[in-house]
Design an enzyme around this catalytic site. Structure first.
Site, PDB file in Angstrom:
ATOM      1  N   HIS A 292       0.874  -1.242  -0.071  1.00  0.00           N
ATOM      2  CA  HIS A 292       0.134   0.105   0.227  1.00  0.00           C
ATOM      3  C   HIS A 292       0.859   1.056  -0.092  1.00  0.00           C
ATOM      4  O   HIS A 292       0.315   2.426   0.071  1.00  0.00           O
ATOM      5  CB  HIS A 292      -0.840   0.045   1.344  1.00  0.00           C
TER       6      HIS A 292
HETATM    7  C1  UD1 Z   1      -2.260   5.827   5.507  1.00  0.00           C
HETATM    8  C2  UD1 Z   1      -1.196   6.422   6.019  1.00  0.00           C
HETATM    9  C3  UD1 Z   1       0.131   5.235   6.122  1.00  0.00           C
HETATM   10  C4  UD1 Z   1      -0.261   3.977   6.509  1.00  0.00           C
HETATM   11  C5  UD1 Z   1      -1.726   3.806   6.297  1.00  0.00           C
HETATM   12  C6  UD1 Z   1      -2.021   2.488   6.775  1.00  0.00           C
HETATM   13  C7  UD1 Z   1      -0.451   8.687   5.945  1.00  0.00           C
HETATM   14  C8  UD1 Z   1       0.296   9.828   5.217  1.00  0.00           C
HETATM   15  N1  UD1 Z   1      -0.360   7.457   5.250  1.00  0.00           N
HETATM   16  O1  UD1 Z   1      -1.958   5.624   4.099  1.00  0.00           O
HETATM   17  O2  UD1 Z   1       1.416   5.718   6.688  1.00  0.00           O
HETATM   18  O3  UD1 Z   1       0.709   2.998   6.234  1.00  0.00           O
HETATM   19  O4  UD1 Z   1      -2.544   4.615   6.152  1.00  0.00           O
HETATM   20  O5  UD1 Z   1      -2.959   1.510   6.109  1.00  0.00           O
HETATM   21  O6  UD1 Z   1      -1.064   8.925   6.791  1.00  0.00           O
HETATM   22  N2  UD1 Z   1      -9.297   4.846   1.295  1.00  0.00           N
HETATM   23  C9  UD1 Z   1     -10.563   4.149   1.286  1.00  0.00           C
HETATM   24  N3  UD1 Z   1     -11.159   3.985   2.566  1.00  0.00           N
HETATM   25  C10 UD1 Z   1     -10.654   4.005   3.798  1.00  0.00           C
HETATM   26  C11 UD1 Z   1      -9.367   4.709   3.776  1.00  0.00           C
HETATM   27  C12 UD1 Z   1      -8.761   4.933   2.647  1.00  0.00           C
HETATM   28  O7  UD1 Z   1     -10.910   3.949   0.325  1.00  0.00           O
HETATM   29  O8  UD1 Z   1     -11.379   3.845   4.855  1.00  0.00           O
HETATM   30  C13 UD1 Z   1      -8.607   4.966   0.250  1.00  0.00           C
HETATM   31  C14 UD1 Z   1      -9.026   6.562  -0.202  1.00  0.00           C
HETATM   32  O9  UD1 Z   1      -9.214   6.407  -1.790  1.00  0.00           O
HETATM   33  C15 UD1 Z   1      -7.868   7.415   0.065  1.00  0.00           C
HETATM   34  C16 UD1 Z   1      -6.686   6.287  -0.101  1.00  0.00           C
HETATM   35  O10 UD1 Z   1      -7.282   5.039   0.346  1.00  0.00           O
HETATM   36  O11 UD1 Z   1      -7.384   8.429  -0.615  1.00  0.00           O
HETATM   37  C17 UD1 Z   1      -5.696   6.636   0.896  1.00  0.00           C
HETATM   38  O12 UD1 Z   1      -6.089   6.738   2.196  1.00  0.00           O
HETATM   39  P1  UD1 Z   1      -5.011   7.664   3.095  1.00  0.00           P
HETATM   40  O13 UD1 Z   1      -5.398   7.647   4.590  1.00  0.00           O
HETATM   41  O14 UD1 Z   1      -4.804   8.945   2.587  1.00  0.00           O
HETATM   42  O15 UD1 Z   1      -3.550   6.918   3.239  1.00  0.00           O
HETATM   43  P2  UD1 Z   1      -3.160   5.461   3.073  1.00  0.00           P
HETATM   44  O16 UD1 Z   1      -2.551   4.994   2.011  1.00  0.00           O
HETATM   45  O17 UD1 Z   1      -4.269   4.855   3.665  1.00  0.00           O
HETATM   46  N1  UDP Z   2      -3.789  -5.509   8.609  1.00  0.00           N
HETATM   47  C1  UDP Z   2      -4.994  -5.950   8.999  1.00  0.00           C
HETATM   48  N2  UDP Z   2      -5.757  -6.292   7.844  1.00  0.00           N
HETATM   49  C2  UDP Z   2      -5.411  -6.122   6.654  1.00  0.00           C
HETATM   50  C3  UDP Z   2      -3.797  -5.522   6.273  1.00  0.00           C
HETATM   51  C4  UDP Z   2      -3.004  -5.187   7.172  1.00  0.00           C
HETATM   52  O1  UDP Z   2      -5.381  -6.043   9.878  1.00  0.00           O
HETATM   53  O2  UDP Z   2      -6.064  -6.676   5.593  1.00  0.00           O
HETATM   54  C5  UDP Z   2      -3.066  -4.943  10.004  1.00  0.00           C
HETATM   55  C6  UDP Z   2      -1.703  -5.615  10.013  1.00  0.00           C
HETATM   56  O3  UDP Z   2      -1.713  -6.862  10.756  1.00  0.00           O
HETATM   57  C7  UDP Z   2      -0.833  -4.432  10.989  1.00  0.00           C
HETATM   58  C8  UDP Z   2      -1.410  -3.324  10.399  1.00  0.00           C
HETATM   59  O4  UDP Z   2      -2.652  -3.607  10.023  1.00  0.00           O
HETATM   60  O5  UDP Z   2      -1.412  -4.782  12.212  1.00  0.00           O
HETATM   61  C9  UDP Z   2      -0.700  -2.474   9.495  1.00  0.00           C
HETATM   62  O6  UDP Z   2      -1.260  -1.604   8.811  1.00  0.00           O
HETATM   63  P1  UDP Z   2      -0.853  -1.302   7.360  1.00  0.00           P
HETATM   64  O7  UDP Z   2      -0.215  -2.052   6.749  1.00  0.00           O
HETATM   65  O8  UDP Z   2      -2.005  -0.448   6.583  1.00  0.00           O
HETATM   66  O9  UDP Z   2      -0.059   0.241   7.911  1.00  0.00           O
HETATM   67  P2  UDP Z   2       1.490   0.529   8.286  1.00  0.00           P
HETATM   68  O10 UDP Z   2       1.940  -0.280   9.323  1.00  0.00           O
HETATM   69  O11 UDP Z   2       2.434   0.383   6.916  1.00  0.00           O
HETATM   70  O12 UDP Z   2       1.606   1.973   8.533  1.00  0.00           O
END
Ligand code: UD1
Ligand code: UDP
Length: 364
Positions: free
Chosen positions: A204
Site C-alpha cells: 500500500h
Molecule cells: C495511511 C498512512 C500510511 C499508513 C496507512 C495504513 C499517511 C500519510 N499515510 O496511508 O502511513 O501506512 O494509512 O493503512 O497518513 N481509502 C478508502 N477507505 C478508507 C481509507 C482510505 O477507500 O477507509 C482510500 C481513499 O481512496 C484514500 C486512499 O485510500 O484516498 C489513501 O488513504 P490515506 O489515509 O490518505 O492514506 P493510506 O494510503 O491509507
Molecule cells: N492489517 C489488517 N488487515 C489487513 C492488512 C493489514 O489487520 O488486511 C493490519 C496488520 O496486521 C498490521 C496493520 O494492519 O497490524 C498494519 O497496517 P498497514 O499495513 O495498513 O500500515 P503500516 O503499518 O504500514 O503503517
C-alpha cells in the site's frame, strides 16, 4: 490525569488497543478521538470490535484528501476539541497524517504531546511518514521509543534525554495479547489454503502503488511465486492491480480479498510460509509470529527485524523479490526478539505517563 488519544488510520487502532486497558486500570482518564482518516468498516470498525477498543469519545469525520487537506482538516477539528477539553496531554501514535495533525494542533494550543513510537527513522524524506515522524518528535514533550536505536536517533537530533523513555514496541504487545485468541482460527483453511502452503502479501505504500513499473514488478514476482498468494488489498491499491497484471486468470495464483480484520490477519501471518509486504506493522508482526518476511521498499524503519534475521529488504524489482522470497521460503523461522518487544509495553507507557509529562518550554 486526563489524556486524549488520537487515532485515525488502521495501524493506530492496533497500537492503542493494549494501551487503553492499561491506562484505565491505572486510573488514567483516557479517551479516544478518531479523526476518520480511515472510515471503511474493514479499515476501522473491525479493529474496535476485534481488539475490544473503547468507542471513540469523538469522531471527527475528516476522511480522505491530499496531505494538506487531510492534515489541515484534522488540525482544525482537533484544535476545537483540545480548546474545549484542555487535557493534561495528547497522546499520538506512529507516523500517519492524523498523528502529525494532533501534534501540531496540541503543541500550538499548549497541550503537551506524548508520542508513542517516537524516534523511528527511515532516513527517506520522500516518505510522508518520515516527515510526520520528524515533526511530531520535535513537538513532543514525552517520546516513547520502540527500539534503542530510536533513542540514539532522538539524542542525535537534540532531544533532551529526560523526555525519552524506551518502552518497547506496542505492536508486539498487541500480537502477544492476541495469539491465544487465534489459536484455533483457521483463516487460510476457509480460503482453501493449507497452513504453511501459501505466501501472504500486502502492498500500500505510495512508493510502490504510485509507480506502475514498481507495482508491476511486485505483481510479476507474486505471479511467479512457487506457492499461491493470499493478498488482502488496501483500498489505495485495489484500483491499480488490474493494470499491474493481477487480473483475469491470474487471480487463481494471487487471490485478492478485501482488507481483513486484525485477528484474521494475525492468523494469516502466523500460518503463511512467508510474507511479502511494504507495511511497517506487518514487518513487526511477521517477526513476532515467526514467519520470514520480504519487505519491498527502498529502506525500512524496522531495521531490528533485519538484524535478528526475520526480514529481508529488497527493491521493487521482480527478480530481487523472487530471489528473496525463495530464500525466505527455505530460511529459518526462529530468531531472537528485539529488546522489549514484549507484553509489558503498555505498562511502561503508563508508568512513564504517571511519572509526569514535562511541558516543552513555553507551553501553557
Ligand atoms: C495511511 C498512512 C500510511 C499508513 C496507512 C495504513 C499517511 C500519510 N499515510 O496511508 O502511513 O501506512 O494509512 O493503512 O497518513 N481509502 C478508502 N477507505 C478508507 C481509507 C482510505 O477507500 O477507509 C482510500 C481513499 O481512496 C484514500 C486512499 O485510500 O484516498 C489513501 O488513504 P490515506 O489515509 O490518505 O492514506 P493510506 O494510503 O491509507
Ligand atoms: N492489517 C489488517 N488487515 C489487513 C492488512 C493489514 O489487520 O488486511 C493490519 C496488520 O496486521 C498490521 C496493520 O494492519 O497490524 C498494519 O497496517 P498497514 O499495513 O495498513 O500500515 P503500516 O503499518 O504500514 O503503517
Amino acid at each position: 490525569m486526563r489524556i486524549i488519544i488520537v487515532v485515525g488510520a488502521r495501524p493506530n487502532f492496533i497500537k492503542v488497543a493494549p494501551l487503553t486497558s492499561a491506562l484505565s486500570s491505572a486510573g488514567v482518564h483516557a479517551r479516544i478521538a478518531h479523526t476518520g482518516q480511515h472510515y471503511d468498516a474493514a479499515m476501522s470498525d473491525v479493529f474496535f470490535t476485534d481488539l475490544e477498543i473503547p468507542e471513540p469519545a469523538w469522531f471527527l469525520g475528516v476522511g480522505s484528501g491530499t496531505h494538506a487537506v487531510q492534515t489541515g482538516m484534522a488540525m482544525v477539528k482537533l484544535e476545537e476539541l483540545l480548546a474545549a477539553e484542555r487535557p493534561d496531554a495528547l497522546l499520538v501514535v506512529g507516523d500517519v497524517n492524523s498523528t502529525l495533525a494532533g501534534a501540531l494542533a496540541a503543541a500550538k494550543i499548549g497541550v503537551p504531546v506524548v508520542h508513542l513510537e517516537a524516534g523511528v527513522r527511515s532516513r527517506d524524506m520522500s516518505m510522508p511518514e518520515e516527515v510526520n515522524r520528524l515533526v511530531t518528535d520535535q513537538l513532543s514533550s514525552m517520546l516513547l521509543t520502540p527500539v534503542r536505536l530510536a533513542d540514539a536517533n532522538l539524542f542525535a537530533e537534540g532531544v533532551d534525554a529526560a523526555r525519552i523513555h524506551f518502552v518497547g514496541n506496542i505492536m508486539s504487545e498487541s500480537v502477544l495479547r492476541n495469539l491465544d485468541r487465534i489459536e484455533d482460527r483457521d483463516v487460510c483453511g476457509a480460503y482453501g489454503l493449507p497452513r504453511a502452503g501459501y505466501v501472504l502479501a500486502t502492498v500500500h505504500r505510495p512508493e510502490n502503488t504510485d509507480y506502475p513499473q514498481r507495482l508491476g514488478a511486485i505483481a510479476a514476482a507474486l505471479l511467479e511465486s512457487p506457492l499461491p498468494v493470499m493478498f488482502p488489498v488496501h483500498p489505495r491499491t485495489r484500483p491499480l492491480l488490474d493494470a499491474a497484471g493481477i487480473t483475469g486468470t491470474n487471480l487463481a495464483r494471487v487471490r485478492l480479498v478485501d482488507p481483513v480484520g486484525y485477528l484474521d490477519m494475525l492468523a494469516l501471518q502466523r500460518d503463511a510460509a512467508a510474507i511479502v509486504t511494504d507495511s511497517g506493522g506487518v514487518q513487526v508482526e511477521a517477526c513476532m509470529v515467526g514467519t520470514p518476511c520480504v519487505t519491498v521498499r527502498r529502506n525500512t524503519e524496522w531495521t531490528s527485524t533485519i538484524d535478528v534475521g526475520a526480514n529481508r529488504l529488497v527493491p521493487a524489482v521482480a527478480g530481487a523479490i523472487a530471489d528473496a522470497l525463495a530464500g525466505a521460503l527455505v530460511g529459518s523461522r526462529t530468531w531472537s526478539m528485539p529488546e522489549r518487544w514484549d507484553d509489558r509495553v503498555s505498562a511502561r507507557v503508563t508508568e512513564a505517563l504517571l511519572g509526569g509529562v514535562i511541558p516543552l518550554v513555553g507551553c501553557a
